[in-house]
Write a protein that holds these residues in place. Structure first.
Motif, PDB file in Angstrom:
ATOM      1  N   ILE A   1       0.841  -1.084   0.035  1.00  0.00           N
ATOM      2  CA  ILE A   1      -0.049  -0.045  -0.028  1.00  0.00           C
ATOM      3  C   ILE A   1       0.799   1.317  -0.074  1.00  0.00           C
ATOM      4  O   ILE A   1       0.692   2.187  -0.688  1.00  0.00           O
ATOM      5  CB  ILE A   1      -0.908  -0.013   1.313  1.00  0.00           C
ATOM      6  N   GLY A   2       2.041   1.250   0.653  1.00  0.00           N
ATOM      7  CA  GLY A   2       2.747   2.333   0.970  1.00  0.00           C
ATOM      8  C   GLY A   2       3.692   2.607  -0.165  1.00  0.00           C
ATOM      9  O   GLY A   2       4.160   3.773  -0.401  1.00  0.00           O
ATOM     10  N   HIS A   3       4.038   1.554  -1.058  1.00  0.00           N
ATOM     11  CA  HIS A   3       5.138   1.762  -1.972  1.00  0.00           C
ATOM     12  C   HIS A   3       4.582   1.741  -3.517  1.00  0.00           C
ATOM     13  O   HIS A   3       5.069   2.232  -4.431  1.00  0.00           O
ATOM     14  CB  HIS A   3       6.185   0.802  -1.689  1.00  0.00           C
ATOM     15  N   TYR A   4       3.675   0.840  -3.679  1.00  0.00           N
ATOM     16  CA  TYR A   4       3.057   0.593  -5.188  1.00  0.00           C
ATOM     17  C   TYR A   4       1.626   0.234  -4.903  1.00  0.00           C
ATOM     18  O   TYR A   4       0.992  -0.856  -5.536  1.00  0.00           O
ATOM     19  CB  TYR A   4       3.835  -0.311  -5.888  1.00  0.00           C
ATOM     20  N   PRO A   5       0.766   1.425  -4.579  1.00  0.00           N
ATOM     21  CA  PRO A   5      -0.589   0.970  -4.336  1.00  0.00           C
ATOM     22  C   PRO A   5      -1.527   0.992  -5.943  1.00  0.00           C
ATOM     23  O   PRO A   5      -2.675   0.598  -5.761  1.00  0.00           O
ATOM     24  CB  PRO A   5      -0.983   2.384  -3.629  1.00  0.00           C
ATOM     25  N   ALA A   6      -0.561   1.541  -6.985  1.00  0.00           N
ATOM     26  CA  ALA A   6      -1.435   1.481  -8.184  1.00  0.00           C
ATOM     27  C   ALA A   6      -1.231   0.196  -8.929  1.00  0.00           C
ATOM     28  O   ALA A   6      -1.860   0.016  -9.985  1.00  0.00           O
ATOM     29  CB  ALA A   6      -1.229   2.620  -8.817  1.00  0.00           C
TER      30      ALA A   6
ATOM     31  N   ALA B   1     -10.634   0.517  -3.292  1.00  0.00           N
ATOM     32  CA  ALA B   1     -12.127   0.014  -3.275  1.00  0.00           C
ATOM     33  C   ALA B   1     -12.305  -1.366  -2.957  1.00  0.00           C
ATOM     34  O   ALA B   1     -13.187  -1.848  -2.485  1.00  0.00           O
ATOM     35  CB  ALA B   1     -12.829   0.557  -4.515  1.00  0.00           C
ATOM     36  N   SER B   2     -11.361  -2.088  -3.697  1.00  0.00           N
ATOM     37  CA  SER B   2     -11.379  -3.445  -3.727  1.00  0.00           C
ATOM     38  C   SER B   2     -11.167  -3.961  -2.107  1.00  0.00           C
ATOM     39  O   SER B   2     -11.751  -5.040  -1.580  1.00  0.00           O
ATOM     40  CB  SER B   2     -10.282  -4.106  -4.528  1.00  0.00           C
TER      41      SER B   2
ATOM     42  N   LYS C   1      -6.571   2.461   6.921  1.00  0.00           N
ATOM     43  CA  LYS C   1      -6.292   4.078   6.887  1.00  0.00           C
ATOM     44  C   LYS C   1      -5.235   4.209   5.824  1.00  0.00           C
ATOM     45  O   LYS C   1      -5.006   5.471   5.410  1.00  0.00           O
ATOM     46  CB  LYS C   1      -5.789   4.525   8.347  1.00  0.00           C
ATOM     47  N   ALA C   2      -4.266   3.315   5.870  1.00  0.00           N
ATOM     48  CA  ALA C   2      -3.105   3.535   4.598  1.00  0.00           C
ATOM     49  C   ALA C   2      -3.885   3.553   3.355  1.00  0.00           C
ATOM     50  O   ALA C   2      -3.311   4.463   2.516  1.00  0.00           O
ATOM     51  CB  ALA C   2      -2.388   2.392   4.657  1.00  0.00           C
ATOM     52  N   TRP C   3      -4.859   2.944   3.044  1.00  0.00           N
ATOM     53  CA  TRP C   3      -5.595   2.959   1.560  1.00  0.00           C
ATOM     54  C   TRP C   3      -6.250   4.310   1.446  1.00  0.00           C
ATOM     55  O   TRP C   3      -6.008   4.818   0.541  1.00  0.00           O
ATOM     56  CB  TRP C   3      -6.575   1.973   1.340  1.00  0.00           C
TER      57      TRP C   3
ATOM     58  N   ASN D   1      -6.427   3.972 -10.713  1.00  0.00           N
ATOM     59  CA  ASN D   1      -5.835   2.505 -10.254  1.00  0.00           C
ATOM     60  C   ASN D   1      -5.740   2.350  -8.788  1.00  0.00           C
ATOM     61  O   ASN D   1      -6.134   1.507  -8.226  1.00  0.00           O
ATOM     62  CB  ASN D   1      -4.769   2.136 -10.698  1.00  0.00           C
ATOM     63  N   ILE D   2      -5.329   3.851  -7.945  1.00  0.00           N
ATOM     64  CA  ILE D   2      -5.124   3.477  -6.613  1.00  0.00           C
ATOM     65  C   ILE D   2      -6.606   3.286  -6.127  1.00  0.00           C
ATOM     66  O   ILE D   2      -7.068   2.752  -5.391  1.00  0.00           O
ATOM     67  CB  ILE D   2      -4.408   4.768  -6.174  1.00  0.00           C
ATOM     68  N   LEU D   3      -7.394   4.224  -6.594  1.00  0.00           N
ATOM     69  CA  LEU D   3      -8.990   4.163  -6.245  1.00  0.00           C
ATOM     70  C   LEU D   3      -9.626   2.957  -6.385  1.00  0.00           C
ATOM     71  O   LEU D   3     -10.326   2.415  -5.508  1.00  0.00           O
ATOM     72  CB  LEU D   3      -9.583   5.565  -7.034  1.00  0.00           C
TER      73      LEU D   3
END
Length: 260
Positions: free
Chosen positions: A92-97, A144-145, A124-126, A138-140
């Motif tokens: 989540i912190g390094h490649y969320p997309a 959402a997933s 919270k990280a998301w 793509n992060i969104l």
């Protein structure tokens, strides 16, 4: 769930347009292969992968193997549960997309299984990742997933916001349709189940109409079959099932699904 942050977040998302896309078949296969390799691995192999990440943490496929290894062991092993949470937080912190952060990666945490102490930081990280890069669709989608499992209302609102910004992008309709289809599994009564299935079919058909290739449409045809059957549209069920079985070649990853 607390939604005080949502109006601000949605206002940010209403800014410049952003392109979101579901992972390609190739991406899904790569992520799934890494997950399954880890799922079947020995403790010795897992330790070797941990050592490899200690030398170079930016190896998404290696980390996905460890997510696979930890995922099913966490039910009896607290150490595996903690390791899983650490890997999820790194992604989540390094490649969320990335596709390695998508639904295909199975990088889920459950408060009922993993405890709120591990689930809440990931949630919270998301939300922080979406707020930090509101133009990245793509992060969104990936956020959402993750949220869908325990906060369907927020997941739905995020997907609808993305769809509002990009109404002709099939990814939003596809994921919203899948969310509604999964809601049928927890519907309180037959009426709620029918309503969710009806919304699922509507969004999935919108996604199909916007998809440029038949290969993309085939990827969600199983959901078309299920949702149309649930709302008694047997004409559509027959049509989708016939096309699916006819057009998916033997040996393709979803051929077995088409047969069922």
């Amino acid at each position: 769930m607390r939604l005080a942050w949502l109006p601000v977040l949605l206002a940010l998302l209403g800014a410049s347009g952003y392109a979101a896309s579901s992972p390609s078949v190739e991406d899904i296969n790569a992520v799934s292969d890494a997950y399954l390799q880890g799922y079947r691995a020995s403790a010795t192999e897992a330790d070797a992968w941990e050592a490899a990440l200690a030398r170079d943490p930016n190896q998404p496929a290696v980390r996905e193997r460890l997510i696979g290894w930890c995922s099913h062991r966490r039910f009896k092993d607290g150490n595996a549960r903690d390791r899983l949470a650490a890997h999820v937080m790194f992604v989540i912190g390094h490649y969320p997309a990335s596709p390695y952060a998508s639904a295909a990666a199975n990088m889920y945490l459950f408060s009922g299984v993993d405890g709120a102490v591990l689930y809440e930081p990931a949630r919270k990280a998301w939300l922080a990742a979406v707020a930090a890069q509101p133009a990245d669709g793509n992060i969104l989608l990936n956020a959402a997933s993750f949220l869908e499992l325990e906060d369907r209302a927020t997941s739905e609102k995020l997907l609808k916001q993305g769809m509002g910004a990009e109404p002709k992008n099939p990814a939003w309709h596809e994921r919203l349709g899948q969310l509604y289809l999964r809601q049928t599994l927890v519907a309180e009564d037959a009426g709620a189940k029918y309503a969710s299935a009806s919304k699922a079919l509507q969004e999935l058909e919108r996604a199909s109409a916007l998809m440029p290739t038949e290969d993309e449409r085939l990827q969600i045809m199983g959901e078309d079959v299920k949702s149309s059957y649930m709302v008694d549209r047997t004409d559509k069920t027959t049509d989708y099932a016939t096309r699916w079985l006819k057009e998916v070649p033997v040996g393709r990853w979803d051929y077995a699904n088409a047969q069922h």
